[in-house]
Design a protein around this motif. Sequence first.
Motif, PDB file in Angstrom:
ATOM      1  N   LEU A  56     -45.611   7.944 -27.988  1.00 14.01           N
ATOM      2  CA  LEU A  56     -46.700   8.287 -28.904  1.00 14.01           C
ATOM      3  C   LEU A  56     -48.084   8.077 -28.300  1.00 14.01           C
ATOM      4  CD1 LEU A  56     -45.521   6.936 -32.386  1.00 14.01           C
ATOM      5  CD2 LEU A  56     -45.652   9.305 -31.633  1.00 14.01           C
ATOM      6  N   ASP A  57     -48.198   7.233 -27.278  1.00 15.09           N
ATOM      7  CA  ASP A  57     -49.499   7.014 -26.646  1.00 15.09           C
ATOM      8  C   ASP A  57     -49.818   8.094 -25.614  1.00 15.09           C
ATOM      9  OD1 ASP A  57     -50.351   4.643 -27.955  1.00 15.09           O
ATOM     10  OD2 ASP A  57     -48.885   3.502 -26.791  1.00 15.09           O
ATOM     11  N   SER A  58     -48.873   8.358 -24.719  1.00 15.61           N
ATOM     12  CA  SER A  58     -49.117   9.325 -23.642  1.00 15.61           C
ATOM     13  C   SER A  58     -48.864  10.759 -24.084  1.00 15.61           C
ATOM     14  CB  SER A  58     -48.229   9.000 -22.440  1.00 15.61           C
ATOM     15  OG  SER A  58     -46.859   9.205 -22.766  1.00 15.61           O
ATOM     16  N   LEU A  59     -48.132  10.946 -25.198  1.00 19.21           N
ATOM     17  CA  LEU A  59     -47.715  12.271 -25.677  1.00 19.21           C
ATOM     18  C   LEU A  59     -46.914  13.016 -24.599  1.00 19.21           C
ATOM     19  CD1 LEU A  59     -50.941  13.432 -27.576  1.00 19.21           C
ATOM     20  CD2 LEU A  59     -49.020  12.062 -28.428  1.00 19.21           C
ATOM     21  N   TYR A  87     -51.063  15.796 -36.249  1.00 18.78           N
ATOM     22  CA  TYR A  87     -51.454  17.053 -35.601  1.00 18.78           C
ATOM     23  C   TYR A  87     -52.369  16.744 -34.426  1.00 18.78           C
ATOM     24  CZ  TYR A  87     -55.722  16.482 -38.460  1.00 18.78           C
ATOM     25  OH  TYR A  87     -56.853  15.984 -39.057  1.00 18.78           O
ATOM     26  N   ARG A  88     -52.529  17.721 -33.560  1.00 15.39           N
ATOM     27  CA  ARG A  88     -53.525  17.640 -32.495  1.00 15.39           C
ATOM     28  C   ARG A  88     -54.110  19.038 -32.296  1.00 15.39           C
ATOM     29  NH1 ARG A  88     -53.151  16.105 -26.016  1.00 15.39           N
ATOM     30  NH2 ARG A  88     -55.344  15.507 -25.834  1.00 15.39           N
ATOM     31  N   ILE A  89     -55.421  19.137 -32.433  1.00 18.26           N
ATOM     32  CA  ILE A  89     -56.113  20.415 -32.287  1.00 18.26           C
ATOM     33  C   ILE A  89     -56.653  20.530 -30.856  1.00 18.26           C
ATOM     34  CG2 ILE A  89     -57.974  21.891 -33.157  1.00 18.26           C
ATOM     35  CD1 ILE A  89     -55.680  21.262 -35.153  1.00 18.26           C
ATOM     36  N   ALA A 146     -58.524  14.409 -29.801  1.00 16.14           N
ATOM     37  CA  ALA A 146     -57.628  13.259 -29.915  1.00 16.14           C
ATOM     38  C   ALA A 146     -56.532  13.555 -30.940  1.00 16.14           C
ATOM     39  CB  ALA A 146     -58.419  12.022 -30.345  1.00 16.14           C
ATOM     40  N   PRO A 147     -55.328  13.070 -30.692  1.00 13.48           N
ATOM     41  CA  PRO A 147     -54.264  13.269 -31.683  1.00 13.48           C
ATOM     42  C   PRO A 147     -54.535  12.475 -32.952  1.00 13.48           C
ATOM     43  CG  PRO A 147     -53.518  11.774 -29.953  1.00 13.48           C
ATOM     44  CD  PRO A 147     -54.857  12.308 -29.515  1.00 13.48           C
ATOM     45  N   ILE A 148     -54.089  13.013 -34.070  1.00 16.80           N
ATOM     46  CA  ILE A 148     -54.168  12.331 -35.356  1.00 16.80           C
ATOM     47  C   ILE A 148     -52.752  11.915 -35.740  1.00 16.80           C
ATOM     48  CG2 ILE A 148     -54.790  12.577 -37.793  1.00 16.80           C
ATOM     49  CD1 ILE A 148     -57.184  12.598 -35.841  1.00 16.80           C
ATOM     50  N   TYR A 149     -52.607  10.657 -36.160  1.00 15.28           N
ATOM     51  CA  TYR A 149     -51.287  10.106 -36.468  1.00 15.28           C
ATOM     52  C   TYR A 149     -51.076  10.003 -37.973  1.00 15.28           C
ATOM     53  CZ  TYR A 149     -51.187   8.852 -31.515  1.00 15.28           C
ATOM     54  OH  TYR A 149     -51.205   8.910 -30.142  1.00 15.28           O
TER      55      TYR A 149
END
Length: 505
Positions: free
Chosen positions: A198-201, A294-296, A300-303
């Motif tokens: 979840l950190d590095s995706l 999501y991530r646009i 930055a990703p949103i959790y």
Amino acid sequence: MAEYIASIDQGTTSSRCMIFDKAGAVIAVDQMEHEQIFPRAGWVEHDAIEIWNNTRKVIGGAMGKANLSASHIAAVGITNQRETAVVWDKTTGQPVHNAIVWQDTRTQKICDELAALGGGAERYKDKVGLPLATYFSGPKVRWILDNVEGAREKAEAGDLLFGNMDTWVLWNLTGGADHGGVHVTDVTNGSRTMLMDLDSLAWDEEIAGEMGIPLSMLPEIKSSSEVYGECQPGILKGTPVAGILGDQQAATFGQVCYEVGTAKNTYGTGNFMLLNTGEEKVKSENGLLTTVCYRIGDQAPIYALEGSIAVTGSLVQWLRDSLGLIGSAEEIEQLAGTVEDNGGAYFVPAFSGLFAPYWRSDARGALVGLTRFVNKGHIARAVLEATAFQTREVLDAMNADSGVALKELKVDGGMVVNETLMQFQADMLAVPVVRPKVSETTALGAAYAAGLAVGYWSDLDDLRQNWAEGARWTPQLDAEERERLHRNWKKAVTKTFDWVDDDVV
């Protein structure tokens, strides 16, 4: 000419294509159900080829109904049933096995073996946000490699590909085996495999190694909103595919839950509540999942925190198809309306074990509290109430994890047209329940992600302006009665535990 966005919504029971305009209004829709395959108790499969063929047909159907061509479509978005795993031969495009559906429980022994390596069900949770459970797609891939003749050898030779349904649809839509199909997933689907950090995706090599899954099988992980490729032969040829969101994240996006602390609940085959936690990963202490919301693009990703319930709408389907108690899903509200309450009956639909907040794969369904007084109207009401009771347990967990009590709950999905259920839901939660004008926000969320990527919509504010309230239910039950019902429900849940052992499937 490009006036619209097309959204492909590949769900658990059906596939559909919806065409949206800039205001988020539905221009056209076409939908087809696919077969639910149950080879054994606890096993659930889909024919991935049937699903792809249906997807092609509904694209043509929706485009035909609106009299559109590819030149009218600015972009295509994809949303999908998550965790349902497909493994296919990249040369032939043929799956090596039926898709194993998210509800399937056959991978319990694999999960137990991994848990025994140390850490139990929480072995990977710090990295991936998920407990070891049959729900997620990683162990399903392992099962296919272990049980389909020749599959492991092909996988290790680099000849097999894996994907959740988003990846399967995208690969075929962008050309498949004959025209260089794009093998990609997005961060929301990646976060449901039990293989993505979840950190590095990025895929976690160590976890993949322990599960026995070659990294060469795994799709490239991209954001939820960017151009992945173009549609190849077919009615949408040349149209960019520019958005992917797992179905529950898509519904959250379509419900414009962009602020920290906003939440939605989708009432479909199962129920899924997501709470936006922003750029912070919140670790659950109360049986919820930590997931990517999501991530646009390169933002930055949103959790999110998620409460997943396995069986809600599918319980109504079971009542219709397996018991014949109703002729259509819509009839359940009429039947439930013939009685004033549940008559003391409680239905715990642990057909695939219990998901949040219990995570008990040993549970099985139970109808309890029966007396001679109970009739089919009470059973119909108990079926509807089961959805509301399960949602109450998830909301309680969410409030405990986040430390913030929700002020209202946005809802969407097929069951939200049921007035009886929505009123009882507000009564059990003691907060208002709000339905938007466009209740099928899953397809809309994927359309939004695709439209943002190509500039059809400029930013999130554009999307916020499209949201409009369609209906609102406010609590009417007194607190004492609400807590009495909930107490009895929790007692009923305990009766489902410890059912599965070595000689019970």
